[in-house]
Scaffold this motif. Structure first.
Motif, short mmCIF file in Angstrom:
data_model
loop_
_atom_site.label_atom_id
_atom_site.label_comp_id
_atom_site.label_asym_id
_atom_site.label_seq_id
_atom_site.Cartn_x
_atom_site.Cartn_y
_atom_site.Cartn_z
N ILE A 83 25.26 48.16 31.44
CA ILE A 83 26.11 46.99 31.59
C ILE A 83 25.75 46.30 32.90
O ILE A 83 25.66 46.97 33.94
CB ILE A 83 27.60 47.39 31.59
N PRO A 84 25.51 44.99 32.90
CA PRO A 84 25.16 44.28 34.14
C PRO A 84 26.20 44.51 35.24
O PRO A 84 27.40 44.56 34.97
CB PRO A 84 25.13 42.81 33.71
N GLU A 85 25.71 44.65 36.46
CA GLU A 85 26.60 44.98 37.57
C GLU A 85 27.69 43.93 37.76
O GLU A 85 28.84 44.28 38.10
CB GLU A 85 25.80 45.13 38.87
N ASP A 86 27.37 42.65 37.55
CA ASP A 86 28.39 41.61 37.70
C ASP A 86 29.55 41.82 36.73
O ASP A 86 30.72 41.62 37.08
CB ASP A 86 27.77 40.22 37.49
N ASP A 87 29.22 42.22 35.51
CA ASP A 87 30.28 42.49 34.53
C ASP A 87 31.12 43.70 34.95
O ASP A 87 32.35 43.71 34.80
CB ASP A 87 29.67 42.75 33.16
N VAL A 88 30.44 44.71 35.47
CA VAL A 88 31.16 45.90 35.95
C VAL A 88 32.10 45.52 37.09
O VAL A 88 33.28 45.91 37.11
CB VAL A 88 30.17 46.99 36.40
N GLN A 89 31.61 44.78 38.04
CA GLN A 89 32.42 44.37 39.20
C GLN A 89 33.63 43.57 38.75
O GLN A 89 34.74 43.76 39.27
CB GLN A 89 31.58 43.53 40.16
N ALA A 90 33.44 42.68 37.76
CA ALA A 90 34.55 41.85 37.29
C ALA A 90 35.64 42.70 36.65
O ALA A 90 36.84 42.47 36.88
CB ALA A 90 34.02 40.81 36.30
N VAL A 91 35.24 43.68 35.84
CA VAL A 91 36.24 44.53 35.19
C VAL A 91 36.98 45.38 36.22
O VAL A 91 38.21 45.50 36.19
CB VAL A 91 35.56 45.43 34.13
N ILE A 92 36.25 45.96 37.15
CA ILE A 92 36.88 46.83 38.15
C ILE A 92 37.79 46.04 39.09
O ILE A 92 38.81 46.55 39.56
CB ILE A 92 35.80 47.60 38.94
N ALA A 93 37.45 44.77 39.33
CA ALA A 93 38.23 43.96 40.26
C ALA A 93 39.53 43.42 39.66
O ALA A 93 40.37 42.90 40.38
CB ALA A 93 37.38 42.79 40.75
N ALA A 94 39.71 43.56 38.34
CA ALA A 94 40.93 43.06 37.70
C ALA A 94 42.14 43.83 38.21
O ALA A 94 42.03 44.99 38.63
CB ALA A 94 40.80 43.18 36.19
N PRO A 95 43.33 43.22 38.21
CA PRO A 95 44.53 43.92 38.68
C PRO A 95 45.03 44.95 37.65
O PRO A 95 45.18 44.63 36.48
CB PRO A 95 45.54 42.79 38.87
N TYR A 96 45.28 46.15 38.13
CA TYR A 96 45.79 47.23 37.28
C TYR A 96 46.99 47.87 37.98
O TYR A 96 46.89 48.95 38.57
CB TYR A 96 44.71 48.28 37.03
N LEU A 97 48.12 47.19 37.91
CA LEU A 97 49.34 47.66 38.59
C LEU A 97 49.02 47.97 40.06
O LEU A 97 48.47 47.14 40.76
CB LEU A 97 49.93 48.86 37.85
N ASP A 98 49.36 49.20 40.48
CA ASP A 98 49.14 49.56 41.89
C ASP A 98 47.89 50.42 42.09
O ASP A 98 47.73 51.03 43.15
CB ASP A 98 50.37 50.31 42.43
N LEU A 99 46.99 50.44 41.11
CA LEU A 99 45.77 51.24 41.27
C LEU A 99 44.78 50.49 42.17
O LEU A 99 44.54 49.29 41.98
CB LEU A 99 45.11 51.52 39.92
N ASP A 100 44.22 51.20 43.11
CA ASP A 100 43.25 50.62 44.05
C ASP A 100 41.86 51.15 43.70
O ASP A 100 41.54 52.31 43.93
CB ASP A 100 43.63 51.00 45.48
N LEU A 101 41.00 50.27 43.14
CA LEU A 101 39.66 50.67 42.73
C LEU A 101 38.59 50.08 43.65
O LEU A 101 37.42 50.03 43.28
CB LEU A 101 39.39 50.23 41.29
N ARG A 102 38.99 49.66 44.85
CA ARG A 102 38.02 48.99 45.72
C ARG A 102 36.89 49.92 46.17
O ARG A 102 35.76 49.49 46.36
CB ARG A 102 38.74 48.41 46.95
N ARG A 103 37.19 51.20 46.33
CA ARG A 103 36.15 52.15 46.74
C ARG A 103 35.70 53.05 45.60
O ARG A 103 34.53 53.39 45.50
CB ARG A 103 36.67 53.04 47.89
N CYS A 104 36.63 53.42 44.76
CA CYS A 104 36.27 54.33 43.66
C CYS A 104 37.29 54.22 42.54
O CYS A 104 38.42 53.78 42.75
CB CYS A 104 36.15 55.77 44.16
N GLY A 105 36.89 54.64 41.38
CA GLY A 105 37.76 54.61 40.21
C GLY A 105 36.96 54.33 38.95
O GLY A 105 35.75 54.05 39.01
N THR A 106 37.63 54.39 37.81
CA THR A 106 36.94 54.23 36.52
C THR A 106 37.82 53.48 35.53
O THR A 106 39.05 53.68 35.51
CB THR A 106 36.57 55.61 35.94
N VAL A 107 37.20 52.65 34.72
CA VAL A 107 37.87 51.96 33.61
C VAL A 107 37.14 52.33 32.32
O VAL A 107 35.93 52.08 32.19
CB VAL A 107 37.86 50.43 33.79
N ILE A 108 37.85 52.95 31.40
CA ILE A 108 37.31 53.24 30.07
C ILE A 108 37.89 52.21 29.12
O ILE A 108 39.10 51.98 29.09
CB ILE A 108 37.70 54.66 29.62
#
Length: 501
Positions: free
Chosen positions: A144-169
């Motif tokens: 998956i292109p990195e820009d697409d990955v960054q966009a998905v991870i940057a979306a708001p998910y309640l109070d989850l902070d994914l700025r350094r680490c985390g996963t979206v399935i």
């Protein structure tokens, strides 16, 4: 000459599976929606996540996507590639909830045709995607292109902070969650209710000690913010506020020949409980039995694994037994792929039946005690049900008595029958085998006055006798006072009958 296992011989060929047909088969393994989501939550816990969000993305016609988001440590590109492999090697953690290296893929494809994983670890983002078609084209896993990955991870998910680490399935092209006639929103509400019970039950230890928080929300396509989130509460199947028997819980030492020992902690719930932790989705009778845990994750929630024939015998509904499976016995206690049941080793049933608690109680005695507590409850509840006449009375009268006396609720029936009674008695009360009001046949002949009798004749006389003595049927045996009252009524009715024209 015998062939040694694994030794090549002439004619051996490599026969890799047909990936397209294999994918069709794997999609039919039989994950329920909540089992599939639980398998993904296992991965979140393995990644040391403290917060997990399950999100539905929908429109009026369909559930477009399901996301499982966690704030765990994420994966490096290399680790992600390995995790996407069917049959991936587990990471070797002592307390890993993984078992086969198949859960992420099988759980996802059981409901969707596209699985995407977006992850960030140490500030580096990466993503990979499986599609059913890619598997069919000889196991092609897409990047998956990195820009697409960054966009998905940057979306708001309640109070989850994914700025350094985390996963979206992400599940896309979902074809196994078709909305019903009440629409998409109603379907999501139903799925959320199922998740509340299943996740709250199977991960209750993590939720109770505060190491895991799980929320569910829904985001309608075109809306700026998702609907209000539902927080998953723990459902502890042993979380009663008072014991059903003061001698419990008790621990049984179950020693399985050639395998080892497990400790079975036997509990008896209090009778008549309205607790959701007892009902567990209004399925209390099917929740009796063994609760097997592996690394604090509940695997099997109820069932007797062959120890008894009737898995849902109502009288043992209060009996629950917790067993924590040590990792040293992983090779003996097998899990099904969905991690919803345990395959016990040979000898388990005999070992359980022959086990004793520290106080010397046998396991069969424990089940008998649970049944006795249940029956005490049953008797107390039943005593609150009113009596109604039954047996040889007109159906309309019996039905109306149910409505008037029982108010549409549960009742206890007194069967009214004709019989040959001694000592000139008009009627007698029998509580030895059910509840029966016996009336002498000679009275019947006198009241009919030569008319032909029917199966439901003389309803007024039968009903009046029932109303005179119905309170006496609540007793296992008549007291001296009750017996005296019956004798007086017999004498008065007999006298009245003599003056009957």
């Amino acid at each position: 000459m015998n062939q040694v296992a694994g030794e090549p011989v002439e004619g051996d060929v490599s026969l890799p599976p047909n990936p397209e047909q294999l994918m069709l088969a794997l999609r039919q393994i039989g994950y329920s929606f909540e089992q599939a989501i639980s398998d993904l939550v296992d991965n979140c816990i393995n990644a040391e996540a403290r917060r997990v969000l399950i999100r539905f993305e929908y429109d009026r016609k369909s559930i477009r996507k399901v996301l499982v988001v966690d704030d765990g440590r994420g994966m490096t590109p290399r680790r992600l590639t390995e995790a996407m492999r069917f049959g991936a090697h587990e990471d070797g953690q002592e307390h890993s909830l993984g078992k086969f290296g198949m859960g992420l893929k099988l759980a996802s494809f059981s409901h969707a045709k596209t699985l995407s994983v977006y992850t960030r670890a140490g500030g580096t983002a990466s993503g990979r995607r499986w599609t059913a078609e890619g598997v069919g084209r000889n196991w092609i896993c897409h990047g998956i292109p990195e820009d697409d990955v960054q966009a998905v991870i940057a979306a708001p998910y309640l109070d989850l902070d994914l700025r350094r680490c985390g996963t979206v399935i992400e599940w896309d092209r979902i074809d196994r969650l078709v909305p019903g006639r009440n629409g998409t929103r109603a379907t999501i509400d139903n799925l959320t209710s199922r998740l509340r019970v299943h996740l709250g039950l199977h991960f209750h230890r993590f939720i109770e000690r505060g190491t895991l928080s799980v929320s569910v929300d829904a985001h309608e396509v075109g809306q700026s913010v998702p609907d209000q989130a539902t927080r998953i509460a723990a459902f502890n199947p042993f979380g009663y506020d008072r014991v059903g028997d003061p001698n419990f819980p008790q621990t049984f030492d179950v020693r399985i020949a050639g395998v080892g020992a497990v400790h079975a902690n036997a509990h008896i719930w209090p009778p008549n409980s309205k607790s959701p932790e007892y009902k567990l989705g209004n399925r209390a009778a099917s929740r009796q039995g063994f609760y097997f845990y592996r690394n604090d994750r509940l695997i099997q929630a109820g069932g007797w694994n062959g120890v008894v024939e009737s898995e849902t015998e109502p009288h043992t509904s209060l009996a629950r037994v917790a067993i924590d499976l040590p990792q040293t016995l992983d090779d003996h206690f097998g899990l099904n792929v969905q991690k919803s049941g345990v395959n016990v080793p040979a000898g388990f049933v005999d070992a359980v039946q022959g086990s004793e608690s520290l106080t010397g109680m046998s396991f069969p005695k424990f089940r008998q005690r649970a049944a006795a507590v249940y029956r005490q409850k049953d008797e107390r509840v039943q005593k609150e049900y009113p009596f109604v006449p039954g047996g040889s009375i007109p159906a309309e009268l019996a039905r109306r008595a149910q409505e008037l006396i029982g108010g549409g609720g549960k009742t206890r029936e007194v069967e009214i029958v004709w019989d040959d009674l001694d000592d000139g008695r008009i009627f007698d009360i029998d509580t030895s085998d059910g509840r029966t009001l016996r009336i002498d046949r000679r009275v019947r002949r006198k009241l009919l006055g030569g008319r032909k009798g029917t199966a439901t004749d003389l309803p007024v006389f039968k009903t009046l006798i029932f109303l005179l003595v119905e309170a006496e049927f609540d007793k296992a045996r008549l007291s001296a006072q009750g017996r005296r009252r019956v004798e007086l009524l017999n004498e008065l009715i007999s006298l009245a009958l003599r003056h009957e024209a």
